[in-house]
Every structure is written in C-alpha cells, then in structure tokens.
Design a protein around this motif. Structure first.
Motif: not given
Length: 335
Positions: A42, A44, A99-100, A103, A106, A125, A333
């Motif tokens: 994942v 960021i 991604n949740y 940023s 996760v 994160t 993304l």
C-alpha cells in the motif's frame, strides 16, 4: 539491475508502450531472516511510504507462526529505504491491504486466529499505528480468512474470503462458503456478491469501475501442494445495477496464469490488468491477451502496488523490488 530481455518479457507488441524505452528493475531491500515482503503493498504518496505484510514465519517467543506488518520509508532516493516493523498483534495474520480514508489509514485484511476474528482492520498510517476492527462477521457468522480488499469510489468495501486459515491450522472450520463480499460502512450492511470459487483471492476494479477482476487460487492448497486441475485463473464480472443496487453479472474467464497462481491484482489507467504470479508480474490487455511479464527470481510475486510516475513495488518474499515503467500509471491512485 537494468532492463534485460530475461526481466521484461514481451508477448505482444503493445507491451512496449507500457514498458517505455528504458524500463528498469532495482532491488530495494533484502532481508534473509524472514519473508518480510509478501502481501498488501500500500503506497502512501503524501509520505512516500509503503505498507507491507510478511509471509508466515515461526515466532520463537510466541511459539506459533505469525505475520509482521512493516512500513518501508522510501525516502528521496539519496539513501537506502528504511524498514520499520510495526505492532502487528491487533491485526491477526494480516494479508492484503488498500489505501483508506486518503492517506490517514490502511485497510488490512486480518485472516484471523484461533481467538481473534477474521475481518477488515483499519490501521492509522502514523504512530502509534492504532487499529480497529471494521467488520468481522457476516451477520454473526465468522468470516473464514479475509484475504484481499479494494475500496470503490462510492465508499463501499469489496473483499475476498477463502479458507486458507483453516487449511493452515490457525482458523476453525469454515462457517461460510468461499465468497466475495461488499460492505457499506455508512449503513453497516454486508452482502455476498459472488460465489462459486475454489479460493477467491485478489480483487480490483477496472479504471471506470464497470468491471471487477477476481483471482481464484484454488490450484494451491493451504499446505502449499498444487493441483493442476484446479483454477489458477482470473475472472471478470460486470458491475450491473438492479433496483438501485450493484450486482456482479456476466462472469467470464478473463485469463489463466501458466506459472504459479495469480494472487494480487491491479489495473493501470488504460485498463490493462496486472497480477502477481509464480514468475513475477504478468500483464494482460483489457481484452484478456497476455502482453508480457516482469520476471523476478526466486518465488515470484504474491502482491505488488503502483507508486507514482510509472513505478511499481514488487513483493518477492525476502526481497523488495522497484520497477520503473514508461507510460503505465496505477488506476487505484491515478498518479
């Protein structure tokens, strides 16, 4: 490692446009004491960090197998990346992730344990990397071993749930079929969206979210034996709307991996489909034609993710690779 004919394998001339004129494959990190780079992946972008999960390995003090969540601080390229091991006990046997909430978080798949539920776990994160269980059952029936997850632009969460945990001895007998689910955080509603799989595994949307791709890794059992008569395939579904609600229709065989199993799966902005396989990452056109492969030595690639500007991060068990492509941009993304 620079671009070589044994790293970038072209099966169809369209693959050249994806690779660009000077594709490269670089070893970023290597760790020999346990397989630190297995699943999730994942990226960021705001911090240039990569969150990953390990494969199972024996935890000496706990006396059982465990999975480690780590953050790779990629930096600006002037110094080697830094691997930071994160508290992992609250996400039992972590696997896939996405991604949740921008940023800030996760969303990890926790496969579960003998005493902790399988389900979706949110992890911040930033320190102290706090976690909370988002959902851990289907109206009271526990999930099997939630494996991979993707978030739709409408906020709904789609995930797969095979039976690997039971086969590997850390989960109770299954209470549900091996299915694909859709969870709606705003209402708390959970729906079974697709069944008929041996082991549903990776999941992703096409760039326009009109198609869902789901891998079936039934060819490989939990004890890592293989049965060549079982699927190592990718299935495509149309996302149709009936009575105002989404359904998965028109199930069709999209592709079959000839080496290993197709595990993690992603699309680029052109709709090409990438999957981690036994020899690296295989790439198919939106029409299901194998365009090419990005080969990595030793154990292939279980999962991977796109970074920015055509970069990819390939999880190769004891090694983490960075691939630089030309025109490809990850659809997740869009960077």
């Amino acid at each position: 490692m620079t671009a070589q004919s044994d790293t970038f394998i072209v099966h169809d001339d369209r693959f050249h446009a994806i690779l660009g004129p000077n594709p490269t494959c670089q070893l970023l990190l290597e760790k020999n004491d346990y397989p630190f780079a297995h699943e999730a992946g994942v990226f960021i972008a705001s911090t240039n960090d990569l969150f990953i999960t390990s494969n199972q390995f024996p935890h000496i003090s706990a006396g059982q197998k465990t999975i480690q969540i780590s953050r790779v601080k990629l930096g600006d390229g002037t110094a080697p990346p830094v691997l930071e091991e994160l508290p992992s006990e609250t996400v039992p046997m972590a696997n896939g992730g996405v991604n949740y909430k921008g940023s800030t978080s996760v969303l990890f798949c926790g496969q579960g344990s003998s005493n902790l539920p399988s389900g979706l776990y949110e992890m911040s994160t930033s320190p102290p990397f706090s976690t909370n269980l988002v959902i851990g059952d289907f109206y009271g029936r526990p999930f099997n071993s939630v494996n991979d997850v993707v978030v739709h632009s409408d906020g709904s969460i789609w995930f797969t749930d095979p039976v690997y945990g039971f086969e590997q001895g850390y989960r109770p007998p299954p209470s549900l079929p091996s299915q694909v689910y859709r969870y709606e955080p705003r209402t708390g509603g959970i729906r079974a969206m697709a069944d008929g799989f041996g082991k549903p595994n990776g999941i992703c949307f096409s760039p326009d979210e009109k198609t869902v791709y789901i891998t079936d890794t039934a060819r490989m059992s939990g004890d890592f034996t293989t049965d060549d008569h079982k699927p190592s395939s990718i299935y495509a579904f149309d996302v149709s709307v009936y009575h105002g609600e989404p359904f998965l229709t028109n199930r069709r065989l999209f592709a079959m991996a000839d080496c290993g199993i197709p595990d993690g799966i992603k699309c680029d902005l052109q709709g090409n489909v990438y999957s981690g396989c036994g020899d690296g990452v295989n790439v198919w056109s939106p029409g299901g034609v194998l365009l090419g492969r990005i080969r990595v030595p030793d154990a292939g690639v279980a999962n991977f993710c796109f970074g920015r500007d055509g970069e990819m991060f390939l999880l190769n068990e004891y090694k983490l690779w960075r691939v630089q492509l030309g025109a490809a941009r990850g659809a997740l993304l869009g960077i």
